[in-house]
Design an enzyme around this catalytic site. Sequence first.
Site, PDB file in Angstrom:
ATOM      1  N   LEU A  52      32.621 -10.877  25.276  1.00  0.00           N
ATOM      2  CA  LEU A  52      31.854  -9.751  25.649  1.00  0.00           C
ATOM      3  C   LEU A  52      30.492 -10.382  25.676  1.00  0.00           C
ATOM      4  CD1 LEU A  52      32.088  -6.544  26.108  1.00  0.00           C
ATOM      5  CD2 LEU A  52      31.610  -6.375  23.669  1.00  0.00           C
ATOM      6  N   ASP A  53      29.473 -10.077  26.287  1.00  0.00           N
ATOM      7  CA  ASP A  53      28.077 -10.785  26.344  1.00  0.00           C
ATOM      8  C   ASP A  53      27.358 -10.530  25.398  1.00  0.00           C
ATOM      9  OD1 ASP A  53      28.804 -11.791  28.970  1.00  0.00           O
ATOM     10  OD2 ASP A  53      27.722 -10.139  30.112  1.00  0.00           O
ATOM     11  N   ALA A  54      26.523 -11.154  25.041  1.00  0.00           N
ATOM     12  CA  ALA A  54      25.465 -10.975  23.665  1.00  0.00           C
ATOM     13  C   ALA A  54      24.899  -9.865  23.630  1.00  0.00           C
ATOM     14  CB  ALA A  54      24.997 -12.274  23.502  1.00  0.00           C
ATOM     15  N   SER A  62      25.924  -7.145  25.312  1.00  0.00           N
ATOM     16  CA  SER A  62      26.882  -5.771  25.419  1.00  0.00           C
ATOM     17  C   SER A  62      27.334  -5.515  24.028  1.00  0.00           C
ATOM     18  CB  SER A  62      27.860  -6.366  26.435  1.00  0.00           C
ATOM     19  OG  SER A  62      27.472  -6.466  27.663  1.00  0.00           O
ATOM     20  N   ARG A 102      29.493 -10.780  33.758  1.00  0.00           N
ATOM     21  CA  ARG A 102      28.634  -9.588  34.001  1.00  0.00           C
ATOM     22  C   ARG A 102      29.085  -9.116  35.045  1.00  0.00           C
ATOM     23  NH1 ARG A 102      24.846 -10.906  30.575  1.00  0.00           N
ATOM     24  NH2 ARG A 102      23.227  -9.409  31.308  1.00  0.00           N
TER      25      ARG A 102
END
Length: 198
Positions: A37-39, A41, A137
């Site tokens: 999970l992206d930073a 998000s 993404r």
Amino acid sequence: MLFNKPFGVLCQFTDEAGRATLKDHVAVPGVYAAGRLDADSEGLVLLTDDGALQHRIADPRHKLAKTYLVQVEGEPDEAALATLRAGLDLGDFRTLPCAARGVAEPAWLWPRDPPVRFRKSVPTSWIEIVLREGKNRQVRRMTAKIGHPTLRLIRVAIGPWGLDGLGVGAWRELAREELAAMAGSSGSGAARGERPRR
């Protein structure tokens, strides 16, 4: 373990640049994230010491549903949502058909730190998107493609597991019965308790 990842935290346990990581919130040895999970998000991350379970969650061939709440600029109409549902050509790949619908801002939603920057002249709205794939993404690229850039992205469910009142930065261990909800999981790994931790 289920973990509600805060904004700005990397989905890993170490970082040479000194940025915030999972280690700042989860002091449990031997576990790792099943999927990323992206930073920038927020929301649900599953941590495990079970390689078979990690593979089942992270491997797109298993088509495990992942549910996201997305705050976007503007107010997508039904045609825009239908475009999301049908699949989009993002240049390097085409997204699979997905579920997408407009929703109200959740009453349980926590404030983000730092807050989302708003423009008074541009309204915002929320979309629920359910994917069975997870390229880099992808959700942000999908909403940008239909002309509604993502302002905030929260993963609220992975397969049968949801946030269910888990506070920001908090985690809890899955009970064995909950692991059994995942067809084909070995049910191994820690399952000693269910109380939320910080």
